[in-house]
Design a protein around this motif. Structure first.
Motif, PDB file in Angstrom:
ATOM      1  N   GLY A  49      38.737  37.959  35.026  1.00  0.00           N
ATOM      2  CA  GLY A  49      38.063  39.190  35.412  1.00  0.00           C
ATOM      3  C   GLY A  49      38.274  40.329  34.441  1.00  0.00           C
ATOM      4  O   GLY A  49      39.097  40.268  33.519  1.00  0.00           O
ATOM      5  N   LEU A  50      37.511  41.387  34.666  1.00  0.00           N
ATOM      6  CA  LEU A  50      37.585  42.597  33.848  1.00  0.00           C
ATOM      7  C   LEU A  50      38.557  43.613  34.434  1.00  0.00           C
ATOM      8  O   LEU A  50      39.200  44.365  33.707  1.00  0.00           O
ATOM      9  N   TYR A  51      38.677  43.613  35.759  1.00  0.00           N
ATOM     10  CA  TYR A  51      39.603  44.513  36.442  1.00  0.00           C
ATOM     11  C   TYR A  51      39.949  43.904  37.796  1.00  0.00           C
ATOM     12  O   TYR A  51      39.338  42.918  38.235  1.00  0.00           O
ATOM     13  N   THR A  52      40.917  44.483  38.463  1.00  0.00           N
ATOM     14  CA  THR A  52      41.355  43.984  39.760  1.00  0.00           C
ATOM     15  C   THR A  52      40.356  44.397  40.832  1.00  0.00           C
ATOM     16  O   THR A  52      40.186  45.590  41.109  1.00  0.00           O
ATOM     17  N   VAL A  53      39.686  43.418  41.418  1.00  0.00           N
ATOM     18  CA  VAL A  53      38.668  43.689  42.430  1.00  0.00           C
ATOM     19  C   VAL A  53      39.340  44.188  43.708  1.00  0.00           C
ATOM     20  O   VAL A  53      40.306  43.602  44.189  1.00  0.00           O
ATOM     21  N   GLY A  54      38.817  45.282  44.226  1.00  0.00           N
ATOM     22  CA  GLY A  54      39.335  45.824  45.473  1.00  0.00           C
ATOM     23  C   GLY A  54      40.516  46.749  45.322  1.00  0.00           C
ATOM     24  O   GLY A  54      40.986  47.319  46.316  1.00  0.00           O
ATOM     25  N   ALA A  55      41.020  46.922  44.085  1.00  0.00           N
ATOM     26  CA  ALA A  55      42.183  47.783  43.879  1.00  0.00           C
ATOM     27  C   ALA A  55      41.808  49.260  43.972  1.00  0.00           C
ATOM     28  O   ALA A  55      42.647  50.097  44.301  1.00  0.00           O
TER      29      ALA A  55
ATOM     30  N   GLY B 217      40.163  56.506  36.755  1.00  0.00           N
ATOM     31  CA  GLY B 217      40.808  57.256  35.686  1.00  0.00           C
ATOM     32  C   GLY B 217      41.702  56.399  34.809  1.00  0.00           C
ATOM     33  O   GLY B 217      41.358  55.273  34.419  1.00  0.00           O
ATOM     34  N   PHE B 218      42.880  56.931  34.507  1.00  0.00           N
ATOM     35  CA  PHE B 218      43.803  56.252  33.602  1.00  0.00           C
ATOM     36  C   PHE B 218      44.331  54.946  34.196  1.00  0.00           C
ATOM     37  O   PHE B 218      44.601  53.992  33.460  1.00  0.00           O
ATOM     38  N   ALA B 219      44.448  54.888  35.506  1.00  0.00           N
ATOM     39  CA  ALA B 219      44.889  53.649  36.149  1.00  0.00           C
ATOM     40  C   ALA B 219      43.883  52.525  35.916  1.00  0.00           C
ATOM     41  O   ALA B 219      44.259  51.362  35.715  1.00  0.00           O
ATOM     42  N   LEU B 220      42.596  52.867  35.941  1.00  0.00           N
ATOM     43  CA  LEU B 220      41.559  51.870  35.670  1.00  0.00           C
ATOM     44  C   LEU B 220      41.617  51.403  34.220  1.00  0.00           C
ATOM     45  O   LEU B 220      41.447  50.215  33.935  1.00  0.00           O
TER      46      LEU B 220
END
Length: 325
Positions: free
Chosen positions: A170-176, A180-183
């Motif tokens: 994946g590209l990022y954590t789904v549902g997290a 901003g900077f966390a992303l």
């Protein structure tokens, strides 16, 4: 003025090359086995001849080849690549939705492989008769000879499944719900494994090329003159040898940058990275020919852009050919 003329000439050639690529890809897809209408009808559970004819008429597959070709080429001139047979969404929108992820992956892998390859090659050239130099070249050979899919799978097993350090897909954590900077940190964490996997093969190539080029440059007369002047070995290595050794590496990097888009297909598939490489794989499985043609076009355009940028960078790095057309 010279660079403006160069860019105009390259763009003119690029238009001609893209046109030929469009024609070639169109006929290549036409010769491919499989009928998109039959596949869609089978999935809908209505594979009778009347329904097949309706699908072919809807997508223009019942028209003669020259009519389909004219519609496709004239559509591309207006940036209209048609609709995906399976998804019913404009091809342009699908590609634009996936293109940023591919550019992020290939751009990161390109910079990583180029920087690490030049550094490793420089170290190997400076330690040509030492065990450390031989070790660097041995590792480069291992990375070059190891299949990309095996490196990808083993990295998932070791760093995701066994150690649990990095996400596997994946590209990022789904549902997290990161913003901003966390992303940014979350995307960077997901990027580490696919970018490193894709970069290892190309890093090995740059390492070998840098070492060979630097050893060749070290035998030139201007290096002997610099040594006779009493310059420090580190200065000679950095300012004289490495700078001249970079010229063939720039040419190779421009070619490899375009190839990375093709290499990203396997990487994106293994790591479920939502880029155009994975989209191409899915389109091929589903016989979505309109989508395949659009991806081919954008891939070819990216390769041409990389080649134009390579020409410009090469002329900046080597003043001797600034006046060349």
């Amino acid at each position: 003025m010279v660079y403006a003329r160069l860019i105009m000439m390259r763009l003119l050639k690029a238009v001609i090359v893209l046109f030929l690529i469009v024609i070639f890809n169109f006929f290549l897809i036409q010769m491919a086995p499989g009928d998109p209408a039959a596949i869609l009808a089978g999935e809908a559970g209505a594979a009778d001849q009347e329904f097949l004819n309706q699908l072919r008429e809807r997508f223009g597959l019942d028209q003669p080849i020259y009519v389909q070709l004219w519609r496709y080429v004239s559509g591309i001139a207006m940036l209209d690549f048609g609709y995906s047979y399976r998804l019913g969404v404009p091809v342009f929108d699908l590609i634009m939705d996936r293109l940023p992820a591919t550019l992020l992956l290939t751009g990161t892998a390109f910079v990583l492989s180029l920087v690490l390859g030049i550094v490793a090659g420089s170290m190997a050239a400076a330690r040509v008769k030492k065990p450390s130099g031989s070790l660097i070249m041995a590792l480069a050979l291992v990375f070059y000879a190891t299949p990309l899919f095996w490196v990808a799978l083993m990295s998932v097993v070791v760093f995701s499944v066994y150690l649990g350090w990095l996400p596997a897909y994946g590209l990022y954590t789904v549902g997290a719900g990161h913003t901003g900077f966390a992303l940014v940190l979350d995307v960077a964490k997901h990027l580490i494994l696919p970018a490193t996997t894709l970069a290892l093969f190309f890093m090995a190539i740059y390492t070998r090329m840098t070492r060979t080029s630097m050893l060749d440059a070290a035998q030139q007369d201007f290096v002997k003159t610099a040594r006779a002047k009493g310059l420090k070995p580190s200065v000679i290595q950095r300012r004289h040898i490495l700078r001249n050794a970079l010229l063939p590496i720039i040419t190779l990097a421009g070619l490899q940058a375009g190839q990375m888009v093709g290499g990203a297909i396997l990487t994106e598939t293994v790591f479920a990275w939502p880029g155009i490489g994975r989209l191409m794989f899915e389109a091929l499985q589903q016989r979505d020919y309109n989508l395949l043609l659009g991806i081919f076009f954008f891939s070819a355009a990216l390769v041409i852009v990389f080649n134009i940028l390579t020409d410009l960078v090469y002329r900046l790095a080597d003043p001797r050919i600034k006046g060349a057309s």
